[in-house]
Design an enzyme around this catalytic site. Structure first.
Site, mmCIF file in Angstrom:
data_model
loop_
_atom_site.group_PDB
_atom_site.id
_atom_site.type_symbol
_atom_site.label_atom_id
_atom_site.label_comp_id
_atom_site.label_asym_id
_atom_site.label_seq_id
_atom_site.Cartn_x
_atom_site.Cartn_y
_atom_site.Cartn_z
ATOM 1 N N ASP A 263 0.855 -1.191 0.000
ATOM 2 C CA ASP A 263 0.000 0.000 0.000
ATOM 3 C C ASP A 263 0.893 1.244 0.000
ATOM 4 O O ASP A 263 2.016 1.206 0.492
ATOM 5 C CB ASP A 263 -0.931 0.026 1.232
ATOM 6 N N CYS A 353 -13.660 -1.129 -8.290
ATOM 7 C CA CYS A 353 -14.765 -0.406 -7.643
ATOM 8 C C CYS A 353 -15.165 0.804 -8.475
ATOM 9 O O CYS A 353 -15.817 1.707 -7.981
ATOM 10 C CB CYS A 353 -14.389 -0.015 -6.214
HETATM 11 N N1 SAH Z 1 -8.656 -4.114 0.413
HETATM 12 C C1 SAH Z 1 -8.798 -3.070 1.387
HETATM 13 C C2 SAH Z 1 -9.265 -1.759 0.784
HETATM 14 C C3 SAH Z 1 -8.367 -1.215 -0.302
HETATM 15 S S1 SAH Z 1 -8.656 0.456 -0.652
HETATM 16 C C4 SAH Z 1 -9.711 -3.540 2.517
HETATM 17 O O1 SAH Z 1 -10.302 -4.634 2.404
HETATM 18 O O2 SAH Z 1 -9.830 -2.839 3.514
HETATM 19 C C5 SAH Z 1 -7.376 0.879 -1.738
HETATM 20 C C6 SAH Z 1 -6.025 1.083 -1.089
HETATM 21 O O3 SAH Z 1 -5.080 1.320 -2.135
HETATM 22 C C7 SAH Z 1 -5.891 2.272 -0.159
HETATM 23 O O4 SAH Z 1 -5.427 1.827 1.088
HETATM 24 C C8 SAH Z 1 -4.837 3.188 -0.809
HETATM 25 O O5 SAH Z 1 -3.966 3.769 0.148
HETATM 26 C C9 SAH Z 1 -4.090 2.228 -1.675
HETATM 27 N N2 SAH Z 1 -3.441 2.755 -2.881
HETATM 28 C C10 SAH Z 1 -3.895 3.707 -3.730
HETATM 29 N N3 SAH Z 1 -3.094 3.819 -4.810
HETATM 30 C C11 SAH Z 1 -2.101 2.909 -4.635
HETATM 31 C C12 SAH Z 1 -0.966 2.518 -5.424
HETATM 32 N N4 SAH Z 1 -0.711 3.084 -6.599
HETATM 33 N N5 SAH Z 1 -0.184 1.530 -4.956
HETATM 34 C C13 SAH Z 1 -0.441 0.927 -3.781
HETATM 35 N N6 SAH Z 1 -1.483 1.260 -3.002
HETATM 36 C C14 SAH Z 1 -2.314 2.233 -3.414
#
Ligand code: SAH
Length: 411
Positions: A263, A353
């Site tokens: 993340d 999403c």
């Molecule tokens: N699967 C998680 C929710 C994911 S939300 C759950 O079940 O709770 C999407 C996440 O992607 C966020 O935490 C955000 O910080 C992260 N994110 C956004 N862009 C990103 C990137 N380019 N690389 C890695 N993480 C990223």
């Protein structure tokens, strides 16, 4: 009510007769009277026949959000909204009675007949988002009604607002957040989800603090990990876009050998570590990579890492139809990288999403990714948002979260 009335252009009433809740500015012939920001308007067809009631958003392309198709009673005031909100909450009575899960969405905006209002319950804290002018101007009414209604099921300690979302600008509203009623928040709260404990930061976490929409899919992941444990071996799990480690906590508690979280948010990764501890899981089995998934996945591949189970749950890549091409390339890239990293017989749970990416298009993108990876891939299941995020059949736009359970062939 100031009796404002909105007349549609010829031939523009079809979607309203089919109970779609949105009226775009382009379909409106004239506005009679002077509706206030968020005010109640009666919508009529070109002949002046009543069609539906809605709330007026003068600054948005979605000029009216409809929520009642009966001419009388006039859908305004405490009694009407009490019944509407109570109905939505009553549909969650099973979730509210479930002692293994203490967090769920109680009001899902248009799909629950309350356009623009989201209400998520986390234990004794209710978090609200007012996304449109119609609900924003009725904020005090909704707060006091929900305090009473939800209080009939659980002990509500506070109502918190998280209307710090960019879409409010389209409504001419400022972002806002903070305590609306009840006791001041002192740090993150903890919730139970399917028997597992999670810390939720309703004050500054993403969305209203937690991705409640993935609850059912985290449960699916648990089953997949359990099957690996039982019939093969304890799997290793790669959780990409891991946020606060939801899928990882489920995976480790189901017997995964190891998890890797990826993340860009260090705060989220840290909360993920605390979530492992809260569930008495072995933190030495978990590795965090703070970085951009697009690069991290490539690096992992170069390093020769391979995984039994991979979760890809990226943030929204397409905000509007115009973003679809670019978003598709992004989805294809990460899915292709994930297929490269998948062990034979391994599972990929891949999500989008983005409402603008249909189920059909998403499957095509994943197909393209599989083709380019040279892997032989099957779909063994489909996923969507949890049942407390229902989709009204009249409002297909409500179905934003889609996912595929993919399996790589053994060879
Ligand atoms: N699967 C998680 C929710 C994911 S939300 C759950 O079940 O709770 C999407 C996440 O992607 C966020 O935490 C955000 O910080 C992260 N994110 C956004 N862009 C990103 C990137 N380019 N690389 C890695 N993480 C990223």
């Amino acid at each position: 009510m100031n009796g404002a009335k909105l007349v549609l252009k010829h031939g523009r009433s079809k979607s309203i007769l089919r109970r779609h809740p949105w009226i775009f500015s382009g379909g409106i012939a004239k506005v009679l009277g002077a509706p206030d920001l968020g005010g109640l308007v009666a919508v009529c067809d070109a002949q002046g026949e009543f069609l539906a009631w809605g709330h007026y958003s003068p600054h948005s392309q979605i000029r009216v959000r409809l929520f009642s198709w009966r001419e009388s009673p006039v859908p305004e005031g405490e009694e009407f909204w009490r019944e509407r909100l109570a109905q939505a909450v009553a549909l969650r009575s099973a979730e509210l009675a479930d002692t293994d899960t203490t967090a769920c969405r109680l009001i899902n905006a248009e799909s629950d007949g309350v356009p623009g209002l989201v209400a998520d319950l986390y234990g004794s804290t209710l978090v609200l988002q007012f996304l449109t002018a119609g609900v924003d101007v009725r904020r005090d009414l909704f707060v006091s009604l929900l305090w009473d209604i939800v209080g009939g099921y659980v002990d509500v300690e506070r109502i918190f607002e998280r209307s710090d979302v960019a879409v409010r600008r389209k409504e001419g509203l400022r972002e806002r957040s903070g305590l609306l009623r009840g006791k001041v928040l002192e740090g993150p709260i903890t919730i139970l989800e399917n028997g597992l404990t999670f810390e939720v930061d309703v004050d500054s976490g993403q969305k209203t603090g937690f991705y409640l929409d993935q609850r059912g899919n985290r449960h699916i992941l648990r089953g997949i990990v359990q099957r690996h444990v039982r019939y093969q071996a304890p799997p290793n799990l790669l959780n990409v876009f891991s946020y606060t480690g939801g899928f990882s906590v489920y995976g480790l508690s189901a017997g995964a050998e190891a998890v890797v979280n990826v993340d860009t948010s260090e705060d989220a990764l840290q909360a993920g570590r605390r979530n492992l501890q809260l569930n008495s899981l072995d933190t030495s089995r978990s590795t965090d990579i703070n970085g951009n998934a697009f690069q991290v996945l490539r690096r992992l591949r170069q390093d020769g890492a391979r995984y039994d189970v991979i979760v890809l749950d990226p943030p929204k890549f397409a905000f509007t139809k115009r973003d679809v091409r670019k978003a598709s390339r992004g989805y294809k890239d990460i899915n292709m990288q994930a297929f490269h990293l998948l062990k034979p017989g391994g599972h990929l749970l891949t999500f989008s999403c983005s409402g603008a990416i249909s189920d059909d298009l998403f499957q095509k993108i994943v197909f393209g990714a599989a083709l380019d990876s040279g892997r032989d891939i099957q779909i063994i299941g489909r996923m969507m948002q949890s049942s407390d995020h229902p989709v009204a059949l009249t409002f297909p736009e409500g179905a934003y979260l889609k996912g595929l359970i993919c399996r790589a062939s053994k060879a």
